[in-house]
Scaffold this active site. Structure first.
Site, PDB file in Angstrom:
ATOM      1  N   GLY A   1       0.829  -1.197   0.000  1.00 48.74           N
ATOM      2  CA  GLY A   1       0.000   0.000   0.000  1.00 48.74           C
ATOM      3  C   GLY A   1       0.868   1.253   0.000  1.00 48.74           C
ATOM      4  CB  SER A   2       0.169   4.632   1.281  1.00 43.58           C
ATOM      5  OG  SER A   2      -1.067   4.682   0.615  1.00 43.58           O
ATOM      6  CB  THR A   3       4.318   1.447   3.622  1.00 41.40           C
ATOM      7  OG1 THR A   3       4.079   0.209   2.930  1.00 41.40           O
ATOM      8  CG2 THR A   3       3.392   1.530   4.812  1.00 41.40           C
ATOM      9  CG  PHE A   4       5.997   0.776  -2.967  1.00 37.52           C
ATOM     10  CD1 PHE A   4       6.961  -0.216  -2.802  1.00 37.52           C
ATOM     11  CD2 PHE A   4       5.962   1.482  -4.168  1.00 37.52           C
ATOM     12  CE1 PHE A   4       7.851  -0.497  -3.824  1.00 37.52           C
ATOM     13  CE2 PHE A   4       6.852   1.189  -5.183  1.00 37.52           C
ATOM     14  CZ  PHE A   4       7.800   0.193  -5.020  1.00 37.52           C
ATOM     15  CE  LYS A   5       0.655   6.805  -1.965  1.00 39.98           C
ATOM     16  NZ  LYS A   5      -0.559   7.222  -1.231  1.00 39.98           N
TER      17      LYS A   5
END
Lengths: 487, 484
Positions: free
Chosen positions: A219-223
């Site tokens: 999810g957004s942790t990949f940002k």
């Protein structure tokens, strides 16, 4: 008739010589091979007849061998707080072998390691029974317990990994549901088989070490990685303006990609990169990913440890970006959707590398091995795996993460401690509630702890679950336990 | 090897007799040596027993001393009987047998202890083995007393042969309640609570038959017949008993599923023919027949294939290799010096006190201990062959040779099977393994050896020196001359 009689005598001698030669072959030449055969109970009984070494963490006893008073098994393994620590300790069973540190440090624990040769010699002379060496783990017991209680207490499924960013020590590694290694320490084959079958079919796979072997969509942790790639590409910095649109059309497809709740990113048509990070704007990062391109994204992920074979000592599954064919999948990959898969360990490593000025240290669970008298045999030296990003890039991302923490809910906040974090809410298939993620390190200015927490399938919240609602409190509790305990 | 006539230093043709002690003195019968050796064996066995209790961390009590004394008394009495009925018998045979039997008791006791710690383990066998030892010794003495001259046995050759064959076949044809199949083999006859293996006794009877038969037919074997391919082939009717023996041994495998006995049986017949005829070609013929038998039997019998597979892949052949695997693990654990008596875990191996007693010995006493046992067997069979070489009559020669070979061949088949040298077959380890029939039968076997050696070493009345006395003249062969 004497000649044949003499020949028969020769034949008898030859037979005995053959027997002696074969016995020598079995008992001397092949002996080691036979001893190390799986299914050789004797080797096992031998091991159970000497006290196996202890597993220790910060002065706390995690596993020890207690005398049983029995004949066949003189000692039995006992695990204090088994389910909380089992992802690290593993188990030790005469039926199912061993797992975790029990397996990787078996030589030390059973006393056969080369480093213990002198102790064995001593024992031979003094006639003392053979003792196993001890293994000190890097775990912080308070953090480990906090991690397990947070997950198991809520009855959710998930995993937490906490690292010391400066040296790669694993401070906590907990899963829920978990299993109790004491169930495989007994002397009854049937009881063990029963426990084994029960756990094998239990809901939520309690025997799986989620921290190292389950691959989740991040999810957004990949940002964090997308941002790192953007900063490294030279086209972006902290303040670079990116789109703030509530949703965008994916190129070369008729799908659209919305922000969470279809919100605009702030109040302007465009937003600086740090704000896109703080508000976790999908549209911005999808476009950024499309802009820096697949190659750069892969390169950055690799420098953060994707696809590297890693043993901590248990093997860690390879995180990967999956297939990216075309711009639309690239956009989705940039926000951690599509086919991106990460282990909690990998995500904690990303946070730790950012916390440690971009230097990624090798995670390890064994701090040192000790002789039976507690003298140190071998200490694990911190080892740098890579320079994931240059120091200034790491600092820029850290500043963004400090901003992001302000948008990550207040549950379990620790007064007086600045956390740098990134949440994630990962959709994984329709009809399923999202996984909630939270990766963080603290204190932001002088990081001592980096942590990644994942709570599966919406935890106790359901469809409206977000990383800040379900995963952040878990991770913050672990950070608190670590900082209070002087971790 | 040994001289052909008698012991060195004991001139057999000294002309002195027991009655008139002129010069030189009486032939020494060396019974004293036997007694000393028996005492030595008793000490060894008692020490071994004490070691077990020390290693099992219990105080060795005075009881062990009593056991040792009882052991010595038992063999002392036997020794006295030998003095009385076979004063010139070989002095080493009885001590060697006592050594094996004593250590057999020790090892069986050791496994009993190991079994006792396990629930549902086999019952203790040491007490009954002691009883069998006593029975065996009684029968040993009886054989010495009753068979005052082994040459009389030749008279009953056909009787022996018939009874032996019947005994061999008996368990196979008897119904299940008298002859229950144990572990897939029908070898036992059970009467009430007693069960015994007729094959162990049939072995001796058949040996007697073959020795007598072959001695009477010797000339025919080597003279009558026709040459073919440069080999003297005997007439078919002289060949018949060999073929019968071969067929019978195959029959045993089929009916009783006892590979060991059939192999033993076949080996004995082959070697006895060879000794009688002095022609190695018989070995070749026999071996090719054996090979043929194997080739024919192998595809037909599942248990045969299983055995061979277990032998080739003991570690990977699942349940069929289970026993051998466990035995090999035990032996590997023992290594060179062994775990010490009472220090290992021999009871893990199935049949650790019967079929696999050698692996028990190898685990606890190591390669060295196993070597000692094998060498004791070698000594015993070498003494047996000396008896054969020294025997004055052909029948005695052949019988003694057959008896000695029987012991060594049995050891080879068992030890080879247990250590994975050859496929595993169910034979007993002479004097060592738990089992009454085998122990008693083997005691009778060595009694015959002693009897033959006594007669050959007994000082004879000086007779006219005959350059070559046909030994056959001694044998009673009237029975053999029956027309067919």
């Amino acid at each position: 008739m004497n000649k044949p009689l003499r020949r028969v005598a020769m034949a008898m001698m030859a037979m005995i010589v053959l027997l002696l030669a074969n016995a020598t072959y079995v008992q001397v030449i092949r002996a080691d091979e036979l001893r190390s055969q799986s299914g050789n109970q004797r080797t096992l009984y031998q091991e159970y007849s000497t006290p196996r070494g202890q597993l220790i963490a910060n002065g706390k006893l995690l596993a020890s061998s207690e005398p049983t008073g029995g004949e066949r098994f003189k000692y039995e393994r006992k695990y204090a707080n088994g389910p909380a620590f089992s992802p690290a300790t593993g188990f030790y069973s005469f039926v199912y072998g061993s797992k975790g540190v029990e397996r990787s440090e078996d030589e030390v624990l059973n006393g056969n390691a080369d480093s213990l040769a002198f102790n064995r010699l001593q024992g031979m002379i003094t006639g003392e029974e053979k003792k196993g060496g001890n293994v000190e783990l890097t775990l912080n017991p308070e953090m480990q317990r906090a991690a397990y209680q947070q997950l198991a207490g809520d009855g959710v499924r998930g995993s937490v990994v906490a690292l010391n960013p400066q040296d790669g020590s694993i401070l906590a590694m907990a899963n829920a549901p978990s299993y109790d290694p004491n169930k495989f320490a007994g002397q009854s084959r049937n009881e063990q088989a029963e426990a084994w079958n029960e756990l094998k079919d239990a809901p939520g796979d309690p025997m799986v070490n989620r921290a190292t072997s389950t691959l989740y969509p991040p999810g957004s942790t990949f940002k964090l990685i997308t941002a790192a790639a953007a900063l490294e590409s030279g086209k972006y910095d902290y303040d670079t303006q990116v789109t703030a649109a509530p949703s965008i059309d994916l190129p070369k497809s008729d799908a659209t990609l919305p922000n969470y709740g279809n919100n605009t990113c702030g109040t302007m048509p465009t937003a600086p990169l740090w704000e896109a990070m703080a508000r976790s704007c999908n549209t911005a990062f999808a476009e950024v990913a499309g802009d820096v391109g697949e190659q750069k994204l892969r390169e950055t992920a690799r420098s953060f440890g994707f696809g590297a074979d890693l043993n901590v000592p248990m093997g860690v599954a390879d995180s990967s970006l999956g297939e990216i064919n075309g711009p639309a999948p690239l956009y989705q990959t940039g926000i951690g959707q599509r086919d991106v898969r990460m282990t909690p360990m990998q995500n904690a490593m990303v946070a730790a590398a950012i916390a440690n000025d971009g230097k990624m240290m090798k995670p390890h669970l064994v701090d040192k091995t000790l002789a039976p008298d507690m003298s140190v045999l071998e200490r694990t030296e911190p080892e740098q795996l890579s320079q994931a990003v240059p120091g200034d890039t790491a600092h820029t991302i850290r500043d963004m993460m400090v901003k992001a923490e302000q948008h990550a809910g207040n549950e379990g906040k620790i007064s007086g401690v600045q956390i740098a974090s990134k949440t994630g809410t990962a959709q994984h298939g329709s009809g399923k509630d999202p996984h909630g993620w939270y990766v963080a390190f603290a204190p932001a200015e002088n990081p001592k702890i980096a942590v990644a927490a994942v709570v599966e399938d919406g935890g106790n919240v359901g469809a409206n679950a977000t990383g800040s609602k379900i995963a952040a409190p878990v991770a913050r509790a672990v950070i608190r336990a670590g900082l209070q305990g002087g971790g | 090897m040994a001289p052909t006539e008698t012991d060195p230093g004991t001139p057999s043709t000294s002309g002195s007799s027991a009655q008139e002690a002129t010069n030189p003195p009486r032939t020494p019968n060396r019974r004293g040596i036997e007694l000393v050796m028996l005492g030595f064996v008793a000490v060894l066995v008692t020490s071994a027993l004490a070691l077990i209790s020390i290693n099992q961390e219990s105080q060795p009590g005075t009881q062990i001393l009593y056991y040792g004394l009882a052991f010595l008394a038992l063999f002392g009495l036997t020794h006295l009987a030998v003095r009385r009925w076979a004063p010139y018998g070989d002095p080493l045979i009885l001590p060697l047998v006592a050594f094996l039997n004593g250590f057999g008791l020790v090892l069986i006791h050791r496994v009993d202890i190991g079994n006792a710690t396990e629930p549902e383990g086999p019952a203790a066998s040491a007490p009954s083995q002691v009883a069998y030892t006593a029975i065996g010794l009684v029968l040993f003495v009886l054989v010495l007393k009753v068979v005052s001259d082994h040459r009389t046995l030749a008279k009953y050759a056909y009787t022996c042969g018939l009874v032996g064959l019947v005994a061999l076949a008996l368990p196979a044809v008897l119904p299940g309640f008298i002859a229950p199949p144990i572990n897939g083999a029908k070898l036992w006859i059970r009467i009430g609570s007693l069960s015994f293996q007729p094959a162990e006794f049939a072995k001796i009877l058949l040996l007697i038959f073959f020795a007598a038969f072959l001695v009477s037919k010797r000339e025919l074997f080597t003279t009558a017949g026709r040459r073919f391919l440069g080999i003297d082939f005997p007439r078919a009717r002289d060949l018949a008993p060999v073929l019968v023996a071969w067929a019978a041994s195959i029959g045993i495998v089929v009916l009783e599923r006892d590979l060991g006995t059939s192999l033993l049986f076949f080996g004995i017949v082959l070697v006895m023919i060879y000794i009688a005829t002095e022609r190695a070609v018989w070995i070749a013929i026999g071996l090719s027949l054996f090979a043929l038998g194997c080739v024919v039997a192998y595809p037909l019998f599942g248990h045969l294939q299983e055995r061979v597979n277990a032998w080739l892949n003991p570690l990977t052949s699942g349940s069929s290799g289970y026993q051998l695997r466990k035995a090999l693990f035990g032996m590997a654990e023992g290594g060179i010096g062994g775990s010490g008596l009472g220090g290992g875990r021999p009871a893990i191996v199935p049949y650790a006190k019967s079929d696999f007693i050698l692996s028990t010995a190898a685990e606890e006493l190591g390669l060295l201990g196993l070597a000692v046992f094998l060498l004791v067997y070698l000594l015993l069979t070498a003494r047996g062959l000396r008896v054969a070489l020294a025997a004055r009559d052909s029948f005695g020669k052949l019988l003694a040779g057959g008896l000695a070979f029987t012991i060594s061949f049995q050891v080879f088949v068992v030890a080879g099977g247990v250590t994975g040298l050859i496929p595993l077959t169910g034979l007993t380890t002479p004097f060592l393994a738990a089992g009454g029939s085998s122990l008693v039968g083997n005691y009778m076997l060595v009694a015959l050896l002693l009897r033959i050696s006594d007669s050959s070493r007994r000082p004879q009345q000086p007779s006219k020196p005959q350059p070559k006395q046909p030994p056959i003249a001694e044998a009673h062969t009237e029975l053999v001359e029956r027309p067919r």
